[in-house]
Design a protein around this motif. Structure first.
Motif, PDB file in Angstrom:
ATOM      1  N   MET A   1      15.780   7.986  64.830  1.00 55.02           N
ATOM      2  CA  MET A   1      16.330   8.978  63.912  1.00 55.02           C
ATOM      3  C   MET A   1      15.701  10.349  64.175  1.00 55.02           C
ATOM      4  SD  MET A   1      16.348   6.980  60.241  1.00 55.02           S
ATOM      5  CE  MET A   1      16.855   5.278  60.098  1.00 55.02           C
ATOM      6  N   ASP A   2      16.454  11.399  63.823  1.00 51.27           N
ATOM      7  CA  ASP A   2      15.930  12.756  63.873  1.00 51.27           C
ATOM      8  C   ASP A   2      16.701  13.595  62.853  1.00 51.27           C
ATOM      9  OD1 ASP A   2      18.410  13.350  64.983  1.00 51.27           O
ATOM     10  OD2 ASP A   2      17.649  13.459  67.021  1.00 51.27           O
ATOM     11  N   ARG A   3      16.559  14.918  62.918  1.00 47.67           N
ATOM     12  CA  ARG A   3      17.189  15.769  61.925  1.00 47.67           C
ATOM     13  C   ARG A   3      18.715  15.608  61.897  1.00 47.67           C
ATOM     14  NH1 ARG A   3      16.522  20.787  61.090  1.00 47.67           N
ATOM     15  NH2 ARG A   3      18.718  21.277  60.797  1.00 47.67           N
ATOM     16  N   ASP A   4      19.317  15.243  63.015  1.00 43.46           N
ATOM     17  CA  ASP A   4      20.767  15.106  63.065  1.00 43.46           C
ATOM     18  C   ASP A   4      21.260  13.777  62.502  1.00 43.46           C
ATOM     19  OD1 ASP A   4      21.085  17.636  64.253  1.00 43.46           O
ATOM     20  OD2 ASP A   4      20.632  16.799  66.233  1.00 43.46           O
ATOM     21  N   SER A   5      20.322  12.896  62.129  1.00 46.15           N
ATOM     22  CA  SER A   5      20.704  11.609  61.531  1.00 46.15           C
ATOM     23  C   SER A   5      21.099  11.751  60.073  1.00 46.15           C
ATOM     24  CB  SER A   5      19.545  10.619  61.648  1.00 46.15           C
ATOM     25  OG  SER A   5      19.152  10.449  62.998  1.00 46.15           O
ATOM     26  N   VAL A   6      20.755  12.885  59.454  1.00 43.38           N
ATOM     27  CA  VAL A   6      21.065  13.129  58.043  1.00 43.38           C
ATOM     28  C   VAL A   6      21.683  14.514  57.899  1.00 43.38           C
ATOM     29  CG1 VAL A   6      19.230  11.609  57.182  1.00 43.38           C
ATOM     30  CG2 VAL A   6      18.741  14.032  57.592  1.00 43.38           C
ATOM     31  N   ASP A   7      22.318  14.753  56.757  1.00 42.21           N
ATOM     32  CA  ASP A   7      22.925  16.061  56.492  1.00 42.21           C
ATOM     33  C   ASP A   7      22.221  16.794  55.356  1.00 42.21           C
ATOM     34  OD1 ASP A   7      23.690  14.544  54.335  1.00 42.21           O
ATOM     35  OD2 ASP A   7      25.843  14.910  54.534  1.00 42.21           O
ATOM     36  N   TRP A   8      20.975  16.472  55.102  1.00 40.44           N
ATOM     37  CA  TRP A   8      20.248  17.046  53.969  1.00 40.44           C
ATOM     38  C   TRP A   8      20.115  18.559  54.131  1.00 40.44           C
ATOM     39  CZ3 TRP A   8      15.542  13.163  54.219  1.00 40.44           C
ATOM     40  CH2 TRP A   8      16.028  11.858  54.059  1.00 40.44           C
ATOM     41  N   PHE A   9      20.454  19.266  53.071  1.00 40.20           N
ATOM     42  CA  PHE A   9      20.416  20.732  53.101  1.00 40.20           C
ATOM     43  C   PHE A   9      20.375  21.254  51.671  1.00 40.20           C
ATOM     44  CE2 PHE A   9      22.693  24.751  52.573  1.00 40.20           C
ATOM     45  CZ  PHE A   9      22.006  25.577  53.447  1.00 40.20           C
ATOM     46  N   GLY A  10      19.774  22.432  51.507  1.00 39.12           N
ATOM     47  CA  GLY A  10      19.865  23.146  50.248  1.00 39.12           C
ATOM     48  C   GLY A  10      18.776  22.795  49.272  1.00 39.12           C
ATOM     49  N   TYR A  11      19.162  22.629  48.025  1.00 35.68           N
ATOM     50  CA  TYR A  11      18.196  22.404  46.949  1.00 35.68           C
ATOM     51  C   TYR A  11      18.266  20.960  46.485  1.00 35.68           C
ATOM     52  CZ  TYR A  11      15.460  23.191  42.721  1.00 35.68           C
ATOM     53  OH  TYR A  11      14.486  23.136  41.754  1.00 35.68           O
ATOM     54  N   LEU A  12      17.178  20.225  46.711  1.00 40.15           N
ATOM     55  CA  LEU A  12      17.065  18.830  46.285  1.00 40.15           C
ATOM     56  C   LEU A  12      15.799  18.718  45.444  1.00 40.15           C
ATOM     57  CD1 LEU A  12      18.231  18.894  49.425  1.00 40.15           C
ATOM     58  CD2 LEU A  12      18.131  16.415  49.154  1.00 40.15           C
ATOM     59  N   PRO A  13      15.910  18.811  44.128  1.00 40.45           N
ATOM     60  CA  PRO A  13      14.706  18.815  43.294  1.00 40.45           C
ATOM     61  C   PRO A  13      14.177  17.423  42.986  1.00 40.45           C
ATOM     62  CG  PRO A  13      16.630  19.008  41.903  1.00 40.45           C
ATOM     63  CD  PRO A  13      17.136  19.005  43.332  1.00 40.45           C
TER      64      PRO A  13
ATOM     65  N   SER B   1       6.444  13.501  63.107  1.00 43.54           N
ATOM     66  CA  SER B   1       7.888  13.662  63.329  1.00 43.54           C
ATOM     67  C   SER B   1       8.396  12.775  64.456  1.00 43.54           C
ATOM     68  CB  SER B   1       8.223  15.125  63.625  1.00 43.54           C
ATOM     69  OG  SER B   1       7.823  15.501  64.935  1.00 43.54           O
ATOM     70  N   ALA B   2       7.477  12.267  65.296  1.00 38.32           N
ATOM     71  CA  ALA B   2       7.878  11.387  66.395  1.00 38.32           C
ATOM     72  C   ALA B   2       8.088   9.951  65.944  1.00 38.32           C
ATOM     73  CB  ALA B   2       6.827  11.439  67.504  1.00 38.32           C
ATOM     74  N   LEU B   3       7.685   9.608  64.720  1.00 37.92           N
ATOM     75  CA  LEU B   3       7.898   8.250  64.214  1.00 37.92           C
ATOM     76  C   LEU B   3       9.402   7.997  64.061  1.00 37.92           C
ATOM     77  CD1 LEU B   3       5.056   8.093  61.535  1.00 37.92           C
ATOM     78  CD2 LEU B   3       5.063   7.065  63.827  1.00 37.92           C
ATOM     79  N   ASP B   4       9.801   6.756  64.249  1.00 37.86           N
ATOM     80  CA  ASP B   4      11.221   6.426  64.380  1.00 37.86           C
ATOM     81  C   ASP B   4      12.092   6.861  63.206  1.00 37.86           C
ATOM     82  OD1 ASP B   4      10.845   5.375  66.863  1.00 37.86           O
ATOM     83  OD2 ASP B   4      10.814   3.275  66.210  1.00 37.86           O
ATOM     84  N   THR B   5      11.588   6.740  61.976  1.00 45.21           N
ATOM     85  CA  THR B   5      12.450   6.992  60.821  1.00 45.21           C
ATOM     86  C   THR B   5      12.240   8.362  60.179  1.00 45.21           C
ATOM     87  OG1 THR B   5      10.892   5.946  59.289  1.00 45.21           O
ATOM     88  CG2 THR B   5      12.582   4.531  60.287  1.00 45.21           C
ATOM     89  N   VAL B   6      11.315   9.165  60.692  1.00 49.08           N
ATOM     90  CA  VAL B   6      11.037  10.467  60.080  1.00 49.08           C
ATOM     91  C   VAL B   6      12.128  11.461  60.464  1.00 49.08           C
ATOM     92  CG1 VAL B   6       9.452  12.424  59.996  1.00 49.08           C
ATOM     93  CG2 VAL B   6       8.562  10.085  59.943  1.00 49.08           C
ATOM     94  N   VAL B   7      12.796  12.001  59.450  1.00 50.54           N
ATOM     95  CA  VAL B   7      13.904  12.938  59.679  1.00 50.54           C
ATOM     96  C   VAL B   7      13.679  14.288  59.011  1.00 50.54           C
ATOM     97  CG1 VAL B   7      15.575  11.055  59.896  1.00 50.54           C
ATOM     98  CG2 VAL B   7      15.224  12.153  57.663  1.00 50.54           C
ATOM     99  N   ALA B   8      12.633  14.402  58.168  1.00 54.68           N
ATOM    100  CA  ALA B   8      12.453  15.638  57.403  1.00 54.68           C
ATOM    101  C   ALA B   8      11.002  15.796  56.985  1.00 54.68           C
ATOM    102  CB  ALA B   8      13.350  15.634  56.164  1.00 54.68           C
TER     103      ALA B   8
END
Length: 306
Positions: free
Chosen positions: A1-13, A158-165
């Protein structure tokens, strides 16, 4: 996984957990709060984080919060589960509960109080990443953990397999920018301030948004980032200035509350808006009348009272 594996964006409180006046988990209020957050068009929510008083939740209560959030708003918002814990085994159980509930990912600090070494931090995250196949956001929270994860250490994580953010709540602004530059192409990066500095960072270097707390301003929070994405910088400045009022009135440079506790401040402010945020649970105490007056004054200034 990497940043492109998710669509997280904006404000997530990180959102508050409603308790009754006698300390029981209030799931009816929880559902009502989640519906309000979805109606305010939040990009997502973090369940059972610091603002959600994870430290006073049982394992079963945290899992119940995860399940209820997924059922109530999982089709409308990105829902992340706070998995903070003292041991890898505990964090793994919370992560498994988040995956079983159908959450979109998890948020995890290094073990609090322990003050782990760099090698221990890496081993902790590696254990969780290898055990549970769910997108993971590393949370750098020096105030709560006693350790500040620098750019080199965050890059290793960030190199760990599941870290995306990464959610970076360091008070070290130079370290924050160094980590942004190092990580921006590898993982989603949160912690962008809602001010001119944040606008400059997101428009020239990168960044994905802010994992804030409470969402007291409702739609104003995510709309700051929507305005940035649309190139409407003037609107972003107006919305960001409103958020700065709250941050300066209620919180210090290390994100600690200037009075009372952050959870009680957020819950009282939300209650003033008619949101069923409930009460804090011991060991936290409710705000005093004088502290309530401070919150009410800020809310009045921002024209947020019904």
């Amino acid at each position: 996984m990497d940043r492109d594996s998710v669509d997280w964006f904006g404000y997530l409180p990180a959102v508050t957990t409603p308790f009754t006046a006698t300390g029981e988990l209030d799931l009816a209020a929880w559902r009502g709060q989640l519906d309000w957050l979805a109606a305010e068009r939040l990009h997502g929510v973090i369940v059972g984080g610091t603002t959600g008083e994870w430290f006073s939740l049982s394992e079963q209560e945290r899992a119940e919060l995860f399940r209820t959030a997924a059922e109530q708003v999982g089709d409308r918002l990105t829902v992340l589960g706070g998995c903070n814990a003292y041991t890898p085994a505990e964090a793994i159980r919370h992560a498994e509960a988040a995956r079983a509930a159908g959450l979109h990912g998890i948020l995890l600090t290094p073990p609090p109080y322990v003050v782990p070494t760099r090698a221990e931090v890496v081993a902790f995250y590696r254990a969780v990443s290898e055990a549970v196949d769910i997108p993971l956001c590393v949370y750098n929270w020096p105030r709560g953990t006693g350790v500040d994860l620098d750019a080199d250490l965050l890059l290793e994580l960030s190199a760990l397999d599941t870290v995306v953010a990464v959610k970076n709540s360091t008070p070290d602004f130079g370290g924050f920018v160094r980590s942004l530059v190092a990580l921006r192409h590898r993982v989603r990066y949160f912690g962008i301030p809602t001010n001119e500095v944040g606008i400059e960072l997101m428009t020239t270097i990168g960044g994905d948004g802010l994992m804030g707390a409470g969402a007291v301003l409702g739609a104003d929070h995510p709309d700051f980032f929507r305005a940035l994405r649309a190139g409407d910088l003037d609107r972003a400045r107006v919305l960001g200035a409103r958020d700065r009022v709250i941050m300066e009135d209620w919180f210090g440079p290390d994100y600690g509350a200037r009075f009372g506790n952050a959870q009680a401040i957020m819950k009282y402010a939300l209650t003033l808006r008619g949101v069923p945020a409930g009460h804090v649970r011991a060991p936290l105490l409710p705000l005093t009348p004088a502290e309530q007056d401070r919150v009410r004054a800020t809310m009045t200034q921002l024209d947020l009272l019904p």
